[in-house]
Write an enzyme that holds these catalytic residues in place. Sequence first.
Site, PDB file in Angstrom:
ATOM      1  CG  ASP A   8      -0.615   0.251   2.315  1.00  0.00           C
ATOM      2  OD1 ASP A   8       0.777   0.270   2.776  1.00  0.00           O
ATOM      3  OD2 ASP A   8      -0.427  -0.194   3.833  1.00  0.00           O
ATOM      4  CB  CYS A  66       0.937  -2.546   4.794  1.00  0.00           C
ATOM      5  SG  CYS A  66       0.843  -3.489   6.408  1.00  0.00           S
ATOM      6  CB  THR A  68       2.406  -3.092  10.534  1.00  0.00           C
ATOM      7  OG1 THR A  68       1.032  -3.521  10.150  1.00  0.00           O
ATOM      8  CG2 THR A  68       2.085  -1.493  11.770  1.00  0.00           C
ATOM      9  CG  HIS A  99      11.122 -23.462  11.982  1.00  0.00           C
ATOM     10  ND1 HIS A  99      11.343 -23.412  13.438  1.00  0.00           N
ATOM     11  CD2 HIS A  99      12.071 -23.962  11.355  1.00  0.00           C
ATOM     12  CE1 HIS A  99      12.693 -23.620  13.792  1.00  0.00           C
ATOM     13  NE2 HIS A  99      12.958 -24.542  12.718  1.00  0.00           N
ATOM     14  CG  HIS A 134       9.770 -27.945  10.817  1.00  0.00           C
ATOM     15  ND1 HIS A 134       9.601 -26.872  11.636  1.00  0.00           N
ATOM     16  CD2 HIS A 134      11.407 -28.502  11.335  1.00  0.00           C
ATOM     17  CE1 HIS A 134      10.329 -27.156  12.443  1.00  0.00           C
ATOM     18  NE2 HIS A 134      11.410 -27.053  12.103  1.00  0.00           N
TER      19      HIS A 134
HETATM   20  C1  RB5 Z   1      -2.051   1.947   6.310  1.00  0.00           C
HETATM   21  O1  RB5 Z   1      -2.069   3.645   7.199  1.00  0.00           O
HETATM   22  C2  RB5 Z   1      -1.775   1.017   7.615  1.00  0.00           C
HETATM   23  O2  RB5 Z   1      -2.862   0.933   8.335  1.00  0.00           O
HETATM   24  C3  RB5 Z   1      -1.389  -0.162   6.865  1.00  0.00           C
HETATM   25  O3  RB5 Z   1       0.072   0.471   6.299  1.00  0.00           O
HETATM   26  C4  RB5 Z   1      -0.816  -1.088   7.464  1.00  0.00           C
HETATM   27  O4  RB5 Z   1       0.098  -0.957   8.821  1.00  0.00           O
HETATM   28  C5  RB5 Z   1      -1.873  -2.136   7.959  1.00  0.00           C
HETATM   29  O5  RB5 Z   1      -1.473  -3.492   8.912  1.00  0.00           O
END
Ligand code: RB5
Length: 151
Positions: A8, A66, A68, A99, A134
């Site tokens: 994203d 993304c 996180t 694993h 595994h």
């Molecule tokens: C976008 O603002 C953010 O929510 C997305 O990139 C991500 O971290 C979601 O898991």
Amino acid sequence: MRIAAGSDHAGYALKRVLVDHLAGLGHQVDDLGTTDADHSVDYPDFGAAVGRAVAGGRAELGVCVCGTGIGISIAANKVPGIRAAVVHDTTTASLACRHNHANVVCMGGRTTGEATAIDAIDAFLAATPEHGRHDRRVEEISVLEQPGAPT
Ligand code: RB5
């Protein structure tokens, strides 16, 4: 190796770093979007696109980013056959291959620095899936996807 990449807006910059790094290593990388960091988009669209590319055999590995790594991994994991793992460093990246037999590697553009991300993807690519117990556990994950599996 054919690699599908997706992100994203929050993961765009780190995805481009990883795409360029992987292409520089000689991999054939297909960037499925998004195309810039300036327009807010929804990470499930790109996690699904990468997951479908891998599950459909158009790529052998997926790379998703993304903010996180979490949201896009959840989306990719909804595609049957996908084992998407959020990795943070060389240890988690290596273990995701060895694993968990992960076929999509996810990272966070807001949580993981460029050098750490490059080291992590290199560690994943250098690792080899381990078998024995595994294999059994990965197969148990596949069973969860079968029609009629307990809900
Ligand atoms: C976008 O603002 C953010 O929510 C997305 O990139 C991500 O971290 C979601 O898991």
